[in-house]
Scaffold this motif. Structure first.
Motif, PDB file in Angstrom:
ATOM      1  N   UNK A  35      41.878  27.091  40.666  1.00  0.00           N
ATOM      2  CA  UNK A  35      41.601  28.428  40.546  1.00  0.00           C
ATOM      3  C   UNK A  35      40.818  28.799  42.088  1.00  0.00           C
ATOM      4  N   UNK A  36      41.220  29.851  42.767  1.00  0.00           N
ATOM      5  CA  UNK A  36      40.556  30.247  43.813  1.00  0.00           C
ATOM      6  C   UNK A  36      41.045  31.725  44.213  1.00  0.00           C
ATOM      7  N   UNK A  37      40.468  32.279  45.158  1.00  0.00           N
ATOM      8  CA  UNK A  37      41.181  33.488  45.791  1.00  0.00           C
ATOM      9  C   UNK A  37      42.354  33.418  46.484  1.00  0.00           C
ATOM     10  N   UNK A  38      42.525  32.139  46.630  1.00  0.00           N
ATOM     11  CA  UNK A  38      43.966  31.996  47.602  1.00  0.00           C
ATOM     12  C   UNK A  38      45.031  31.691  46.697  1.00  0.00           C
ATOM     13  N   UNK A  39      44.917  31.727  45.128  1.00  0.00           N
ATOM     14  CA  UNK A  39      46.122  31.642  44.205  1.00  0.00           C
ATOM     15  C   UNK A  39      47.204  32.937  44.539  1.00  0.00           C
ATOM     16  N   UNK A  40      48.371  32.603  44.877  1.00  0.00           N
ATOM     17  CA  UNK A  40      49.198  33.601  44.942  1.00  0.00           C
ATOM     18  C   UNK A  40      49.652  34.641  44.204  1.00  0.00           C
ATOM     19  N   UNK A  41      49.990  35.765  44.709  1.00  0.00           N
ATOM     20  CA  UNK A  41      50.433  36.901  44.007  1.00  0.00           C
ATOM     21  C   UNK A  41      51.485  36.415  42.811  1.00  0.00           C
ATOM     22  N   UNK A  42      52.499  35.673  43.108  1.00  0.00           N
ATOM     23  CA  UNK A  42      53.564  35.313  42.217  1.00  0.00           C
ATOM     24  C   UNK A  42      54.831  35.113  42.875  1.00  0.00           C
TER      25      UNK A  42
END
Length: 666
Positions: free
Chosen positions: A428-435
């Protein structure tokens, strides 16, 4: 923080304003490096953005880019982003259904292509009828940036890149201020780039990565491994790959790296030596090929050079083992190492283009301990990373002076990691993609309500908090004695040999034949033609084609010894019992491996079912039909008989010691 500056186009404009005359990128043309300053870069992006607008590209659309790394690739990417569009990168080796799948799913109306080869593929695809079970292509314009061979092409769908820029200048004159308004309207959560997943089991998905995703990753990585504006980076891996977007684009724009583009694939190694990059990221196959090159060169050298390098390597290995554990060598060893570096290891680093390297990374697949050990012994700070397209390529990395070769390191700042109850790695981080683009169900299966990315990989944390990746969770198996293992783990043990290019391992009972299984793990192995060819030359073993080389008894004996060495490090219940040397290399064009060289096991299992069944039954040989292509381009289909080697009855000849890591000689 770079992520607060919101978007790639704004970063580029900031660089153009503060460092207008500094070199942003350079491309080698006809043996000369042609520089492009930040001011020139920004102007070309502006003109191209206006040109795309003149073609009708609107905010929210997708522009496809197909080709090798050139300045125009990034100019097209930044231009699309500037007006609120996104780019989807397509591997230049993509053909047929793979190409159609990406273009159909993205509904790209404009495709930026490199050269005649890519244009021909696109024109052929456009002219083909739409499959009954598929949607039509939306391609209206193909913009090419290498005009060689295209002078006589008159298809109205084609447009030269320089003409696109020229049209953009005209359009821009009539729309003063429009470009700046579009850049200002961009937000961090806009899609910056769409990267394809590896697609080992199905058609690749399109992962949406925002500016915020990528710039957060750049900030977190450079927090532990600083990158500065004076650093050099040689860009030769496809921009369609998340690894290149990660370093060349996200870190490049946020830290002001100078990017260098080699003239041609044939000159990559020499251009790398000429530039001497400060930072580098490559998949294992690049590092393995570098080691193979060293092995071939040293094996061809005289006995004195071999002795000197062997001594220097041993000293470097001692120092590396001390340093990767966080300690420092004593004064005497430091002095000895300085001499060893001057006469033995530094010249090798220089030949590989790694003389200036401060740190470099490998990722995408496991790298063998011997390869890691080699590079650290010659003074290269090589570190493993772990990540996926869905988290901008990197979430875990080795720290300097803490590089256990069997782990992938610890999470970068801003990244949470945990292991689920069933052993799956969650991130989990701010870099997890939009989808995934147009696949909300697949997105919901991958990212849960709490923002955890379910990687699908099995792993665990060791006593020092380092992540150890086992394999894809679905591929973790249990041997009859209860030993948990993965085929990839065994395959990587085999691939640690410089002579083995690929290995695909099957459990007992995997064969589709009617006979009973003979038991034991079995393997399909392909040779590394460079190292095995060099070995054959040294052994005075003549051969014609790869197929001929793979069928030699002496080569089978060579691979038998290497496989037996690999078995020594494996539990008895999962050792390889039989193997066959495949008559051809695995090829992405045949869908046998992905563009990033990950094996498509389901394709292999289906295509080579007869061979796998014969291995499982314990047969001595298997007959197949195959088309063999010779060096003059001619080909013929003929029946081949492949030998099956039984390792259970093989012993390494007495007195034959282990070969050193840096040599291919036994």
């Amino acid at each position: 923080m770079a992520e607060e500056r919101t978007t790639f186009p704004r970063l580029m404009l900031e660089m153009a304003a503060t460092r207008p005359d500094d070199v942003a990128m350079q491309e080698k043309q006809y043996g000369i490096w042609a520089p492009i300053t930040w001011a020139d870069y920004a102007q070309r992006v502006r003109d191209t953005a206006h040109g795309l607008a003149a073609l009708g590209v609107e905010r929210g659309e997708i522009v496809a880019v197909l080709g090798d790394n050139r300045p125009e690739w990034l100019i097209a990417e930044l231009a699309a982003q500037s007006i609120g569009a996104a780019v989807v990168g397509i591997y230049p080796t993509s053909i047929g259904e793979e190409l159609r799948h990406i273009l159909t799913l993205s509904q790209a109306r404009v495709v930026v292509a490199e050269d005649q080869e890519q244009v021909d593929k696109l024109l052929r695809l456009i002219s083909e009828p739409t499959p009954e079970d598929g949607a039509p292509l939306a391609v209206e314009k193909v913009v090419y940036y290498d005009p060689h061979g295209l002078e006589a092409y008159t298809d109205p769908v084609l447009l030269e890149f320089t003409e696109l820029e020229a049209q953009g200048r005209v359009w821009g004159e009539a729309h003063q201020g429009w470009y700046d308004e579009q850049v200002a309207a961009g937000t961090p959560d806009d899609i910056a780039v769409i990267c394809t997943t590896s697609g080992t089991t199905s058609k690749p998905k399109l992962g949406e990565l925002s500016h915020h995703n990528l710039l957060a990753m750049a900030d977190h990585l450079t927090e532990i491994d600083p990158i500065g504006p004076k650093d050099r980076y040689v860009s030769f891996l496809p921009f369609a790959w998340i690894g290149e977007q990660m370093l060349a684009v996200a870190c490049g724009l946020s830290r002001g790296l100078t990017l260098s583009f080699p003239e041609d694939s044939a000159t990559q190694r020499s251009d790398l030596r000429e530039i001497g990059p400060d930072v580098m990221f490559s998949p294992p196959r690049i590092w393995e090929s570098m080691l193979s090159e060293v092995q071939v060169r040293i094996d061809e050298a005289g006995w004195l050079k071999r002795k000197v390098f062997g001594w220097g390597y041993d000293v470097g290995d001692k120092v590396a083992r001390i340093r990767v554990s966080g300690k420092q060598p004593g004064a005497g060893l430091k002095l000895q190492h300085a001499l060893a570096d001057a006469v033995a290891t530094r010249p090798v680093r220089d030949q590989l283009g790694l003389a200036r390297i401060r740190r470099c990374y490998t990722g995408g697949a496991p790298l063998g301990p011997d390869v890691f050990r080699f590079f650290h012994a010659i003074g290269v700070n090589l570190k493993q990373i772990y990540g996926q397209t869905e988290i901008c390529g990197i979430a875990v990395v080795h720290r300097d002076d803490d590089v256990p070769f069997n782990t992938v390191g610890t999470p970068i700042p801003g990244t949470d990691l945990r292991i689920s109850d069933d052993g799956e790695i969650l991130l989990r981080s701010a870099s997890v993609f939009r989808g995934y683009y147009k696949q909300p169900e697949a997105t919901a299966e991958t990212v849960d309500a709490e923002g955890w990315l379910h990687t699908g990989d099995a792993g665990y944390l060791d006593d020092n908090g380092h992540l150890v990746v086992i394999d894809r969770a679905k591929d973790v198996l249990t041997a009859p004695d209860g030993t948990r293992y993965s085929s990839a783990f065994i395959e990587n043990k085999l691939k640690f040999s410089p002579y083995v290019e690929e290995a695909v391992v099957f459990a007992p009972g995997s064969g589709t034949g009617t006979g009973a299984s003979a038991g034991g793990m079995t393997a399909l192995i392909t040779l590394d033609p460079a190292t095995v060819g060099s070995w054959a030359e040294h052994e005075r073993l003549s051969y014609t084609t790869y197929t001929d080389l793979a069928g030699k008894d002496e080569v089978y004996d060579l691979i038998a010894e290497e496989s037996t060495r690999a078995n020594e490090d494996l539990p008895e219940s999962i050792r390889v019992a039989r193997f066959v040397l495949l008559h051809k290399q695995l090829d992405p064009d045949d869908d046998e491996i992905t563009r990033t060289r990950k094996v498509r096991r389901n394709v292999i299992a289906d295509r080579y079912a007869d061979i796998i069944a014969a291995l499982d039954r314990g047969d001595d040989q298997v007959a197949i039909r195959s088309r063999v292509t010779y060096q003059d381009g001619s080909s013929v289909e003929r029946e081949l008989v492949l030998q099956i080697f039984d390792l259970t009855t093989y012993t390494i000849p007495e007195g034959r010691g282990r070969r050193p890591v840096w040599s291919g000689r036994r």
